[in-house]
Write a protein that holds these residues in place. Structure first.
Motif, PDB file in Angstrom:
ATOM      1  N   LEU A 107       0.820  -1.209   0.000  1.00 42.02           N
ATOM      2  CA  LEU A 107       0.000   0.000   0.000  1.00 42.02           C
ATOM      3  C   LEU A 107       0.858   1.264   0.000  1.00 42.02           C
ATOM      4  CD1 LEU A 107      -2.795  -1.124   2.460  1.00 42.02           C
ATOM      5  CD2 LEU A 107      -3.059  -0.712   0.005  1.00 42.02           C
ATOM      6  N   GLU A 108       1.922   1.274   0.797  1.00 42.51           N
ATOM      7  CA  GLU A 108       2.798   2.444   0.858  1.00 42.51           C
ATOM      8  C   GLU A 108       3.488   2.693  -0.479  1.00 42.51           C
ATOM      9  OE1 GLU A 108       5.476   2.015   4.193  1.00 42.51           O
ATOM     10  OE2 GLU A 108       3.795   1.759   5.568  1.00 42.51           O
ATOM     11  N   ILE A 109       3.936   1.631  -1.133  1.00 43.08           N
ATOM     12  CA  ILE A 109       4.612   1.786  -2.422  1.00 43.08           C
ATOM     13  C   ILE A 109       3.608   2.179  -3.503  1.00 43.08           C
ATOM     14  CG2 ILE A 109       5.961   0.596  -4.194  1.00 43.08           C
ATOM     15  CD1 ILE A 109       7.203  -1.032  -1.830  1.00 43.08           C
ATOM     16  N   LEU A 110       2.419   1.593  -3.485  1.00 40.19           N
ATOM     17  CA  LEU A 110       1.374   2.010  -4.424  1.00 40.19           C
ATOM     18  C   LEU A 110       1.072   3.495  -4.244  1.00 40.19           C
ATOM     19  CD1 LEU A 110      -1.117  -0.993  -4.219  1.00 40.19           C
ATOM     20  CD2 LEU A 110       0.128  -0.261  -6.273  1.00 40.19           C
ATOM     21  N   ASP A 111       0.970   3.928  -2.991  1.00 34.84           N
ATOM     22  CA  ASP A 111       0.680   5.336  -2.710  1.00 34.84           C
ATOM     23  C   ASP A 111       1.792   6.230  -3.243  1.00 34.84           C
ATOM     24  OD1 ASP A 111      -1.099   7.296  -1.438  1.00 34.84           O
ATOM     25  OD2 ASP A 111       0.611   7.641  -0.106  1.00 34.84           O
ATOM     26  N   SER A 112       3.025   5.828  -3.048  1.00 29.71           N
ATOM     27  CA  SER A 112       4.162   6.593  -3.544  1.00 29.71           C
ATOM     28  C   SER A 112       4.116   6.709  -5.068  1.00 29.71           C
ATOM     29  CB  SER A 112       5.468   5.936  -3.096  1.00 29.71           C
ATOM     30  OG  SER A 112       6.575   6.588  -3.669  1.00 29.71           O
ATOM     31  N   LEU A 113       3.860   5.596  -5.733  1.00 24.89           N
ATOM     32  CA  LEU A 113       3.771   5.599  -7.201  1.00 24.89           C
ATOM     33  C   LEU A 113       2.593   6.456  -7.668  1.00 24.89           C
ATOM     34  CD1 LEU A 113       4.496   1.819  -7.882  1.00 24.89           C
ATOM     35  CD2 LEU A 113       5.995   3.734  -8.480  1.00 24.89           C
ATOM     36  N   TYR A 114       1.492   6.405  -6.935  1.00 21.38           N
ATOM     37  CA  TYR A 114       0.300   7.197  -7.270  1.00 21.38           C
ATOM     38  C   TYR A 114       0.592   8.696  -7.129  1.00 21.38           C
ATOM     39  CZ  TYR A 114      -4.578   8.808  -7.001  1.00 21.38           C
ATOM     40  OH  TYR A 114      -5.772   9.448  -7.198  1.00 21.38           O
ATOM     41  N   GLN A 115       1.290   9.066  -6.075  1.00 25.93           N
ATOM     42  CA  GLN A 115       1.626  10.483  -5.854  1.00 25.93           C
ATOM     43  C   GLN A 115       2.530  11.013  -6.970  1.00 25.93           C
ATOM     44  OE1 GLN A 115      -0.049  12.121  -3.657  1.00 25.93           O
ATOM     45  NE2 GLN A 115      -0.929  10.254  -2.816  1.00 25.93           N
ATOM     46  N   LYS A 116       3.334  10.140  -7.562  1.00 30.92           N
ATOM     47  CA  LYS A 116       4.229  10.536  -8.662  1.00 30.92           C
ATOM     48  C   LYS A 116       3.523  10.452 -10.019  1.00 30.92           C
ATOM     49  CE  LYS A 116       8.323   8.773  -6.276  1.00 30.92           C
ATOM     50  NZ  LYS A 116       9.413   7.778  -6.297  1.00 30.92           N
ATOM     51  N   ALA A 117       2.250  10.038 -10.011  1.00 30.98           N
ATOM     52  CA  ALA A 117       1.455   9.845 -11.239  1.00 30.98           C
ATOM     53  C   ALA A 117       2.027   8.728 -12.111  1.00 30.98           C
ATOM     54  CB  ALA A 117       1.326  11.148 -12.030  1.00 30.98           C
ATOM     55  N   PHE A 118       2.662   7.731 -11.474  1.00 33.47           N
ATOM     56  CA  PHE A 118       3.206   6.582 -12.197  1.00 33.47           C
ATOM     57  C   PHE A 118       2.184   5.458 -12.343  1.00 33.47           C
ATOM     58  CE2 PHE A 118       8.013   7.316 -11.178  1.00 33.47           C
ATOM     59  CZ  PHE A 118       8.005   8.443 -11.976  1.00 33.47           C
ATOM     60  N   ILE A 119       1.108   5.503 -11.548  1.00 35.15           N
ATOM     61  CA  ILE A 119       0.038   4.507 -11.663  1.00 35.15           C
ATOM     62  C   ILE A 119      -1.310   5.213 -11.598  1.00 35.15           C
ATOM     63  CG2 ILE A 119       1.365   2.594 -10.666  1.00 35.15           C
ATOM     64  CD1 ILE A 119      -0.336   3.000  -8.074  1.00 35.15           C
TER      65      ILE A 119
END
Length: 85
Positions: free
Chosen positions: A35-47
């Motif tokens: 969840l933390e890594i998904l959130d990080s990727l989401y904040q960067k607009a990578f997912i």
């Protein structure tokens, strides 16, 4: 924008739409880590997040709270960053 090894490994699984349960099975990480890594990727607009295979979420998603119910897909920006490494 930089990506750490865990972000790279997770993004590697999102060339196609995948549910949270798939990421659990393939990566074998703790739910909180995913969840933390998904959130990080989401904040960067990578997912991007989806409610169903053809239903992208355009609102601000709280991945830490709702991530287990969602599906995920790498964005063009995420794929370009992933392929640059």
């Amino acid at each position: 924008m930089e990506m750490n090894e865990d972000e790279f490994d997770l993004l590697d699984e999102l060339y196609f739409v995948q549910p949270f349960s798939y990421l659990q099975e393939i990566l074998g990480w703790e739910d909180s880590k995913i969840l933390e890594i998904l959130d990080s990727l989401y904040q960067k607009a990578f997912i991007k997040c989806l409610s169903a295979p053809d239903e992208e979420r355009f609102d601000q998603v709280d991945i830490l709270k709702d991530g287990k119910e969602l599906l995920f897909l790498a964005t063009k920006k995420g794929l370009m960053a992933h392929n640059a490494l």
